[in-house]
Write an enzyme that holds these catalytic residues in place. Structure first.
Site, mmCIF file in Angstrom:
data_model
loop_
_atom_site.group_PDB
_atom_site.id
_atom_site.type_symbol
_atom_site.label_atom_id
_atom_site.label_comp_id
_atom_site.label_asym_id
_atom_site.label_seq_id
_atom_site.Cartn_x
_atom_site.Cartn_y
_atom_site.Cartn_z
ATOM 1 N N PRO A 79 -1.763 -4.150 1.526
ATOM 2 C CG PRO A 79 -0.267 -4.340 3.302
ATOM 3 C CD PRO A 79 -1.702 -4.065 2.993
ATOM 4 C CD GLN A 128 4.166 -3.951 4.746
ATOM 5 O OE1 GLN A 128 4.685 -3.643 3.682
ATOM 6 N NE2 GLN A 128 4.709 -4.839 5.565
ATOM 7 C CB THR A 156 3.582 -6.406 8.611
ATOM 8 O OG1 THR A 156 2.744 -5.755 7.654
ATOM 9 C CG2 THR A 156 3.320 -7.905 8.558
ATOM 10 C CG HIS A 241 1.093 -12.106 5.970
ATOM 11 N ND1 HIS A 241 1.823 -11.188 6.680
ATOM 12 C CD2 HIS A 241 1.609 -12.079 4.704
ATOM 13 C CE1 HIS A 241 2.745 -10.643 5.885
ATOM 14 N NE2 HIS A 241 2.630 -11.166 4.687
ATOM 15 C CG ASP A 272 -6.169 -8.614 5.719
ATOM 16 O OD1 ASP A 272 -6.273 -9.658 6.391
ATOM 17 O OD2 ASP A 272 -5.066 -8.056 5.556
ATOM 18 C CB VAL A 275 -13.052 -9.208 2.073
ATOM 19 C CG1 VAL A 275 -14.155 -8.275 1.612
ATOM 20 C CG2 VAL A 275 -12.967 -9.235 3.592
ATOM 21 N NE ARG A 276 -11.297 -14.243 -2.332
ATOM 22 C CZ ARG A 276 -10.311 -13.925 -1.505
ATOM 23 N NH1 ARG A 276 -10.305 -12.718 -0.917
ATOM 24 N NH2 ARG A 276 -9.330 -14.760 -1.255
#
Length: 354
Positions: A79, A128, A156, A241, A272, A275-276
């Site tokens: 999100p 979310q 969250t 975050h 998360d 991450v690329r």
């Protein structure tokens, strides 16, 4: 390396050159000095994989089980607010491109489009949510999301207050783009005081109100993960975050193994942060994540609209399949256990590789 791989690696710089400065700064920034945000991507580089050999990798299955079925790929869309500031089609462009790969999109409650518009794209989507101090203020959006077909609620939990940022604030971007304030923003009561008293009882309340599985996003500790599972969480999402809340919080790549071990298969575990690439996706899966979510790369790809996000999905897919084949894996589940936290080098050493 393919041309698209170079394109994917350069998305951030391309976005910097093309976006208004306050929009780029808003997306790119972390909290305070940006220590956690800066460590995120390189933290994945510290892990090492232990590949299998003599395995048939002719066909590679990228699908993974998620709470409301089976997704076609093991990465999803985290999100992220103000997507419409990056491209006029915003969340709808992301949704359409993600639907094409049978992926999962988690829609922020601060989206500038309605839940009905997102649902109409055919994408698998979850909502979310933040909970305000007055929980009743969250009810209209939650009920509307259920009616529109949301598959889960992602709560969250790492934002009791909004952390200090030194760069662009959201208000500055909204002043430039007043059209981004849509129905969801109004239903989500964005100006309401966030709850400072979140607790396990809130998971029960959300589950009973919506009838949907509840995911707890923002977990970095094993003991907190256990409390979430005991409270009935269907999944625990390891996230800091994007480094936008508590600066100097641990990198998700470092936190993930302990959370996976603590959950012990009693709930799904997502991650998360930084991450690329496809090899990052496989590394997270190897460390025990059930699914991996992308944040900033989606926003950078969105500069080119739906075509850009679709291109991002394709390249992540190419890289993920290549990595799985090289690791001797014909499915995502085969990757589990290929990496060990013992292989994690210090972030300082990883940074030396730049």
């Amino acid at each position: 390396m393919s041309e698209d791989a170079r394109w994917l690696a350069g998305l951030g710089e391309q976005a910097r050159a093309r976006l208004p400065r306050e929009v780029y700064d808003y997306v790119a920034q972390g909290a305070r000095e940006g220590v956690t945000a800066g460590e995120a991507a390189w933290a994945w580089h510290g892990h090492r994989l232990h590949p299998h050999v003599l395995r048939d990798v002719t066909d590679v299955d990228l699908s993974v089980p998620v709470l409301d079925g089976r997704a076609g790929v093991p990465w999803g869309i985290a999100p992220t607010t103000l997507q419409g500031a990056v491209h006029p089609d915003g969340e709808l462009a992301v949704a359409r491109a993600t639907a094409e790969v049978d992926g999962l999109m988690v829609l922020t409650s601060n989206a500038g489009v309605t839940v009905e518009e997102v649902a109409a794209t055919g994408v698998r989507w979850w909502l979310q949510a933040y909970l305000p101090s007055d929980r009743t203020l969250a009810i209209p959006l939650l009920r509307r999301a259920v009616a529109a077909g949301a598959g889960a609620v992602v709560l969250t939990v790492d934002t009791p207050v909004v952390a200090t940022k030194y760069a662009a604030e959201r208000a500055a971007v909204e002043r430039r783009h007043p059209d981004l304030v849509g129905t969801n923003l109004e239903l989500a009561a964005p100006n309401a005081e966030k709850a400072l008293d979140l607790g396990p009882h809130d998971l029960d309340w959300l589950r009973e109100l919506t009838g949907l599985p509840v995911v707890v996003k923002g977990v970095l500790r094993a003991d907190d993960a256990v409390r979430c599972v005991q409270a009935g969480a269907a999944a625990v999402w390891v996230s800091n975050h994007g480094g936008r809340q508590l600066d100097r919080a641990v990198a998700t790549a470092a936190a993930l193994p302990d959370v996976v071990a603590a959950v012990g298969g009693r709930a799904q575990v997502y991650v998360d942060g930084g991450v690329r690439s496809g090899i990052d996706v496989v590394t997270a899966l190897a460390l025990g994540a059930d699914a991996v979510f992308l944040g900033r790369p989606v926003m950078w790809a969105l500069v080119e609209g739906e075509l850009g996000v679709a291109r991002m999905h394709r390249e992540i897919g190419v890289q993920t399949v290549e990595t799985l084949r090289l690791a001797g894996c014909s499915s995502v589940s085969d990757a589990r256990g290929l990496a060990s936290p013992a292989g994690l080098r210090s972030l300082a050493q990883a940074a030396d590789l730049q």
